[in-house]
Design a protein around this motif. Structure first.
Motif, mmCIF file in Angstrom:
data_model
loop_
_atom_site.group_PDB
_atom_site.id
_atom_site.type_symbol
_atom_site.label_atom_id
_atom_site.label_comp_id
_atom_site.label_asym_id
_atom_site.label_seq_id
_atom_site.Cartn_x
_atom_site.Cartn_y
_atom_site.Cartn_z
ATOM 1 N N ILE A 144 32.307 46.292 4.125
ATOM 2 C CA ILE A 144 32.580 45.779 5.466
ATOM 3 C C ILE A 144 34.078 45.793 5.733
ATOM 4 O O ILE A 144 34.577 45.096 6.615
ATOM 5 C CB ILE A 144 32.028 44.349 5.638
ATOM 6 N N ASP A 145 34.806 46.614 4.977
ATOM 7 C CA ASP A 145 36.260 46.625 5.085
ATOM 8 C C ASP A 145 36.725 47.044 6.473
ATOM 9 O O ASP A 145 37.744 46.567 6.968
ATOM 10 C CB ASP A 145 36.860 47.565 4.040
ATOM 11 N N CYS A 147 34.867 46.849 9.330
ATOM 12 C CA CYS A 147 34.027 46.266 10.378
ATOM 13 C C CYS A 147 34.798 45.159 11.082
ATOM 14 O O CYS A 147 35.242 44.205 10.456
ATOM 15 C CB CYS A 147 32.736 45.707 9.773
ATOM 16 N N TYR A 148 34.952 45.283 12.393
ATOM 17 C CA TYR A 148 35.722 44.306 13.147
ATOM 18 C C TYR A 148 34.888 43.092 13.537
ATOM 19 O O TYR A 148 35.421 42.004 13.708
ATOM 20 C CB TYR A 148 36.271 44.985 14.406
ATOM 21 N N LEU A 150 31.766 40.707 12.472
ATOM 22 C CA LEU A 150 30.832 40.294 11.436
ATOM 23 C C LEU A 150 29.809 39.324 12.004
ATOM 24 O O LEU A 150 30.115 38.516 12.885
ATOM 25 C CB LEU A 150 31.568 39.623 10.279
ATOM 26 N N CYS A 163 27.907 43.511 8.815
ATOM 27 C CA CYS A 163 28.518 43.898 10.084
ATOM 28 C C CYS A 163 27.462 43.720 11.181
ATOM 29 O O CYS A 163 26.272 43.958 10.958
ATOM 30 C CB CYS A 163 28.976 45.350 10.006
ATOM 31 N N CYS A 270 37.329 47.139 17.805
ATOM 32 C CA CYS A 270 38.688 46.622 17.742
ATOM 33 C C CYS A 270 39.607 47.317 18.732
ATOM 34 O O CYS A 270 39.392 48.483 19.083
ATOM 35 C CB CYS A 270 39.241 46.774 16.323
ATOM 36 N N GLN A 289 38.957 42.077 10.398
ATOM 37 C CA GLN A 289 37.598 41.572 10.536
ATOM 38 C C GLN A 289 37.617 40.280 11.337
ATOM 39 O O GLN A 289 38.551 39.489 11.230
ATOM 40 C CB GLN A 289 36.965 41.322 9.165
ATOM 41 N N GLU A 291 34.781 37.099 12.868
ATOM 42 C CA GLU A 291 33.421 36.550 12.898
ATOM 43 C C GLU A 291 33.233 35.815 14.221
ATOM 44 O O GLU A 291 34.056 34.992 14.616
ATOM 45 C CB GLU A 291 33.203 35.588 11.739
#
Length: 783
Positions: A144-145, A147-148, A150, A163, A270, A289, A291
């Motif tokens: 998930i590095d 993935c903007y 979560l 993600c 993003c 990332q 949330e």
């Protein structure tokens, strides 16, 4: 600590009702509400929800009453907001602790095997294996590095952070999923963090028309017969970038057919400022990332909130629509250009070729190539001359994660790295302690000659080990090692003496005779001295033997001999549980090491240094002595903090056994050397541990005493050797009494061991292994 969503909503509503200061976040027009900023914290998202749903009219109605309310309500609401942020951060930190394993590293015995962890929350989320004597656990989760957006973690049972997915036409899709339209196979869809990108592939082909196959039903692009591009072969299932100037143009080999197509990059959540473009990739990635708590019926895009069925344009080339919390975006795929980047210019959303002179040849690195001529630039890249322009393709390598017994290497002549099994190693050291090819540790003090390792299927080699009792009653140490290889016999003896077919040779030594030699056997053997001491024997089979000329031996064999070996070093099948398998194929337990080892005895009675080995009693001594001599193995700094990579427990146990019956006074150094050797093999940079522990190379050259180690801080308190300090007649008398008592105990223990041994022999040792007892002589050895 975890805050429920309902509690957050109640707090947010309380602030919304009691204070109109949040009204400025909203606008009276619907369009302004649609583009309302969404902050990156869960708490502020709830405030946005307050204004976006049925509570927003209460906020606006309270505006007129704001002046009449005390200012302390504003302060209270601000304080509540700050507390919610702090609690949310605590929850995130607690979740981080829940996701990982922490504490003392657990020891394990079965190297390479999976270990079941009990009593740990979410143990099913981890896969634990025994590696270098430690339990090593990894969490197998998708990356998930980049993935903007979560998904909020609402359950403790969730193993992996995910993600945010998508919903398209009522069907849920995980982030990263890609699918096509059955009715329009060239139209593809990809979900990335709640955004679905619709695109139409553009096909590409470099082969001639007579080699082109039309697409079958459900396929988009035609295929070329044979997986070749620019004269370079593409392996089955491998992807290749058709042009390094356009890395979105990708070809793939399937069923010996090559299909090439270009897709547009997926739309990212993003902002542009949070995106990065790697030089060898087609599409950018998000660098951060976030949330968010889901807002039902609304879409989050680039930190903005959009109502359902609202259309928006992130840029002039992209059109998006919010549907069921998913942003559906369309962007046209740019055409495939045949010109070089220096002959391109921007034309709206896509580049186009500038009219340039068409040439019939290309020049690269001083070499001229004609049109359609191809050439290779290494195993990964090949080029073609097209209308005076050079078009180069490049193989695409997938990321690979190797297992503990594998290493990542690029095979000769190939482009992509592969996981290749490392060589199997068997180690023998000290009063012999064995670590088999599969990592099984055991100790065996037999004083005869044994089959250490052999190719029991192809019969290409065999290695025999001769142990020497060195005048002790129960202990023994490696004396010589003999390699038999295609009619060649190499003997490695004490003090680095080497004999080849019975003749002593000087080092370095090499035998590169061909298979046409008189004896009909080809040899490719070299023996050389090592800078750190000892000698190394290498063969053309990949077999190597390292010997220190005293009591350390390590045998390495390539992975091709897996499941082909037998002997004291085990069968090399990847599991240490069955390494104690005797010559008859029977597997023995840890309590039956002598049965296992004696089954591999070779040679006659003359190969034994003791008439009979005590197969029951183990070396025993005062516990204080091992505690003193073996203490450096417990000090991390002595061996470069290697204890975080390799468990020293087995080497500490070996050291404690060795010092009990040591003829040289420096037997503990054998375990130090074996541990240091293994640490170095794992890549640990070692300090000068020999100087620190007073264990010089070639310890067989002198006899050491307690005085050599007293005063060394790494060995601790020297009173461990004497049992205390004192003076006067009372102390001496007490010492004499203790010594007499100790001698009596040793005498009783020796008699008890002899009785146990005789009883054991009567019950378990077959008569065929016993020689007739000579009159007035000690019993002969067991074979």
């Amino acid at each position: 600590m975890q805050i429920s969503v309902n509690l957050r909503q109640q707090i947010a509503k309380m602030c919304c009702k009691s204070n109109a200061m949040w009204k400025s976040l909203t606008s009276s027009s619907d369009q302004q509400q649609q583009q309302q900023p969404v902050t990156t914290t869960t708490t502020t998202t709830q405030f946005t929800q307050c204004h976006g749903q049925s509570q927003r009219h209460k906020c606006s109605n309270n505006n007129n009453n704001y002046k009449s309310q005390p200012h302390f309500l504003v302060r209270i609401c601000t304080l509540v907001f700050m507390v919610m942020i702090a609690l949310n951060q605590l929850e995130t930190a607690a979740a981080g602790f829940r996701e990982g394993l922490s504490g003392i590293m657990e020891s394990c015995a079965n190297e390479g095997e999976e270990v079941q962890i009990k009593g740990i929350q979410n143990a099913k989320c981890f896969k634990c294996t025994c590696q270098n004597g430690f339990v090593n656990c990894d969490k197998s989760c998708p990356s998930i590095d980049d993935c903007y957006l979560l998904d909020s973690k609402s359950s403790n049972d969730t193993c992996c952070r995910k993600c945010k997915g998508c919903i398209y036409r009522g069907v849920p899709y995980a982030s990263g999923a890609e699918w096509s339209d059955p009715d329009e196979p060239c139209k593809t869809y990809k979900c990335i963090a709640s955004v679905v990108t619709e695109t139409t592939q553009k096909c590409y082909s470099q082969c001639d028309d007579n080699q082109l196959t039309a697409p079958r039903p459900g396929e988009c692009c035609p295929t070329c017969q044979g997986c070749k591009i620019n004269g370079q072969t593409v392996a089955e299932g491998q992807e290749v970038v058709a042009s390094i100037d356009d890395r979105c143009l990708v070809c793939q080999c399937s069923g010996n057919k090559l299909s090439c197509a270009k897709k547009t990059c997926p739309i990212l959540q993003c902002p542009k400022t949070k995106q990065k473009q790697l030089p060898n990739e087609c599409c950018p990635r998000c660098t951060e990332q976030r949330e968010f708590v889901a807002v039902k019926g609304k879409c989050i895009f680039n930190n903005k909130l959009y109502y359902d069925k609202t259309q928006f344009t992130p840029d002039r080339c992209t059109n998006c629509t919010c549907l069921n919390g998913t942003s559906i975006c369309q962007r046209a795929t740019c055409p495939i250009l045949e010109c070089a980047p220096e002959f391109q210019e921007e034309d709206g959303c896509c580049p186009r070729c500038i009219v340039a002179e068409v040439r019939s040849e290309c020049t690269a690195q001083g070499v001229t190539y004609m049109n359609n001529e191809t050439w290779n630039m290494g195993p990964c890249r090949s080029c073609r001359c097209i209308g005076g322009n050079i078009r180069c393709s490049e193989m695409r390598c997938q990321p690979v994660k190797c297992r503990p017994n594998e290493e990542l290497k690029v095979p000769a002549g190939e482009c992509c790295p592969k996981c290749l099994e490392t060589a199997g190693t068997c180690t023998v050291f000290g009063d012999p302690h064995f670590k088999t090819f599969d990592g099984k540790f055991f100790s065996f003090q037999g004083s005869c000659k044994y089959l250490l390792a052999a190719d029991c299927y192809g019969h290409n080699f065999s290695i025999r080990l001769t142990n020497d009792g060195r005048g002790t009653r129960r202990s023994s140490w490696p004396k010589t090692v003999t390699l038999k290889l295609r009619g060649l016999r190499i003997n490695l003896g004490q003090k680095l003496r080497v004999k080849v077919n019975g003749t002593r040779v000087t080092l370095p030594y090499a035998d590169h005779s061909s298979s046409s030699s008189e004896n009909g056997h080809g040899h490719n053997v070299s023996i050389e001295r090592l800078a750190e001491g000892g000698i190394m024997l290498r063969t053309e089979l990949g077999l190597s033997i390292e010997w220190d000329g005293n009591n350390f031996l390590q045998v390495s064999v390539p992975a091709q001999y897996k499941r082909h070996l037998c002997g004291l070093c085990g069968n090399y099948n990847g599991s240490g549980r069955d390494d104690l398998t005797g010559r008859d194929g029977h597997s023995h337990s840890d309590d039956e090491v002598w049965h296992f080892a004696n089954s591999w005895k070779v040679g006659g009675p003359k190969s034994c240094s003791r008439l009979r080995d005590n197969i029951v009693a183990q070396p025993t001594c005062n516990k204080r002595k091992p505690n003193f001599y073996c203490r450096p193995l417990r000090i991390s700094e002595v061996f470069g903090n290697c204890d975080s990579r390799l468990n020293p427990t087995n080497y500490i146990d070996s050291c404690r056994m060795d010092v009990c019956e040591c003829p040289t006074g420096s037997c503990h150094c054998d375990s130090f050397a074996a541990y240091a050797h293994e640490c170095r093999r794992l890549g640990v940079q070692l300090p000068d541990w020999r100087t620190a522990t007073n264990c010089p190379l070639g310890s067989w050259r002198r006899n050491a005493t307690d005085a050599n180690y007293r005063g060394n801080s790494f060995y601790g308190d020297p009173s461990l050797l004497t049992g205390g300090a004192g003076a006067g007649g009372a102390y001496k008398a007490r010492r004499r009494k203790q010594q007499q008592h100790r001698l009596q105990q040793q005498q009783r223990r020796r008699q008890q061991n002899e009785l146990q041994e005789n009883e054991y022999i009567k019950k378990h040792v077959p008569n065929k292994f016993l020689r007739p007892r000579a009159p007035a002589r000690t019993p002969p050895p067991i074979h």
